[in-house]
Motif scaffolding. Sequence first.
Motif, PDB file in Angstrom:
ATOM      1  N   LEU A  34       0.853  -1.168   0.000  1.00 44.90           N
ATOM      2  CA  LEU A  34       0.000   0.000   0.000  1.00 44.90           C
ATOM      3  C   LEU A  34       0.898   1.229   0.000  1.00 44.90           C
ATOM      4  O   LEU A  34       1.874   1.290   0.759  1.00 44.90           O
ATOM      5  CB  LEU A  34      -0.918   0.025   1.229  1.00 44.90           C
ATOM      6  CG  LEU A  34      -1.977  -1.076   1.302  1.00 44.90           C
ATOM      7  CD1 LEU A  34      -2.717  -1.007   2.631  1.00 44.90           C
ATOM      8  CD2 LEU A  34      -2.958  -0.983   0.137  1.00 44.90           C
ATOM      9  N   ARG A  61      -2.912   0.359  -4.169  1.00 44.55           N
ATOM     10  CA  ARG A  61      -2.410  -1.016  -3.990  1.00 44.55           C
ATOM     11  C   ARG A  61      -1.432  -1.319  -5.109  1.00 44.55           C
ATOM     12  O   ARG A  61      -1.701  -1.028  -6.278  1.00 44.55           O
ATOM     13  CB  ARG A  61      -3.565  -2.020  -4.011  1.00 44.55           C
ATOM     14  CG  ARG A  61      -3.145  -3.462  -3.755  1.00 44.55           C
ATOM     15  CD  ARG A  61      -4.363  -4.356  -3.610  1.00 44.55           C
ATOM     16  NE  ARG A  61      -5.041  -4.583  -4.869  1.00 44.55           N
ATOM     17  CZ  ARG A  61      -4.870  -5.678  -5.640  1.00 44.55           C
ATOM     18  NH1 ARG A  61      -4.009  -6.632  -5.266  1.00 44.55           N
ATOM     19  NH2 ARG A  61      -5.546  -5.820  -6.762  1.00 44.55           N
ATOM     20  N   LEU A  95      -2.648  -0.900   7.770  1.00 43.79           N
ATOM     21  CA  LEU A  95      -1.997   0.348   7.403  1.00 43.79           C
ATOM     22  C   LEU A  95      -1.509   1.065   8.660  1.00 43.79           C
ATOM     23  O   LEU A  95      -2.278   1.255   9.608  1.00 43.79           O
ATOM     24  CB  LEU A  95      -2.995   1.225   6.644  1.00 43.79           C
ATOM     25  CG  LEU A  95      -2.464   2.405   5.859  1.00 43.79           C
ATOM     26  CD1 LEU A  95      -1.609   1.928   4.679  1.00 43.79           C
ATOM     27  CD2 LEU A  95      -3.628   3.258   5.345  1.00 43.79           C
TER      28      LEU A  95
END
Length: 304
Positions: free
Chosen positions: A172, A226, A288
């Motif tokens: 990410l 992504r 994340l």
Amino acid sequence: MSRELTYLITEENIGTSPLTIHGFLKGRGYSHAVLVSLKKTPEGILKNGVWARVHDTLSPGDRLLVRLAEEKTSDHIVPRPLPFPVIYEDEDLLIVNKPANMPIHPSQGNYENTLANAAAWYFCQKGESFVYRCINRLDRDTTGLLILAKHTYSAALLSRMVTVRKIHREYLAVTKGVPDVSGIVDAPIGRKDGSTIERQIDFVHGETARTHYELLTSEDGYSLVRIWLDTGRTHQIRVHMKYLGYPLPGDFLYCPDYTKIRRQALHSYRLSFLHPISQKPLSFTASLPDDMRAFFSASTLEQL
């Protein structure tokens, strides 16, 4: 560290020609170095309970036991109580969620602040021998999932899997600007003249590099993307996204914009592969990190 593996020899294993223990183990990915170590290990290889030589032949119904015994340790790595978030551990490997600002290996100026030092401390607290074998790599300030092998055999298998791209990694990234919904960057990467670390797109001398990306969301001029790779060039994601016109903020080499983050906004969030020994499918994710979440509102992230 001690690891024992047992194999029951079948007709299918033998085939039409004589099969030695050496041939059988080579066929299962035992490297030359591992086989040499087994030959030097007392009762390192047992056939039907009896210490055997690697050139002994096998027959259907034989039971082969391999004993991987390792007492040495990475003495040159200083144990330090650093963050070492273990996502998964078994007899053969570890999955770790590496923090930011942590090099993977000790180097000049980084002797006691690396993932290796953290691993040494982790195993020291467990009272286990430790040899540092990091299989995949991440830049110092890239966070996320890494694989550590716990013995020579799993290290050989996992390293081979990396070479033949049998370990699938997804990242990410936060980018400045809003790229297309999805796309592929196919542009060779080479070292920048006059720099030992910086890379650039180089269509004359660069090495093939191919990056896939998918836009997940965007907000206030930043996007969450992504990314997955067909190749593994140094700084590949950072260089390719800059080439597209959507660099990663906080990247001291390619986009030194520290308004919202103090390191490149890149996170290795998913690893998927077959276990090198059991062949069981494994898949791991690491959420994340907070400094990348800060680019987006909670409501935006909840929609992902």
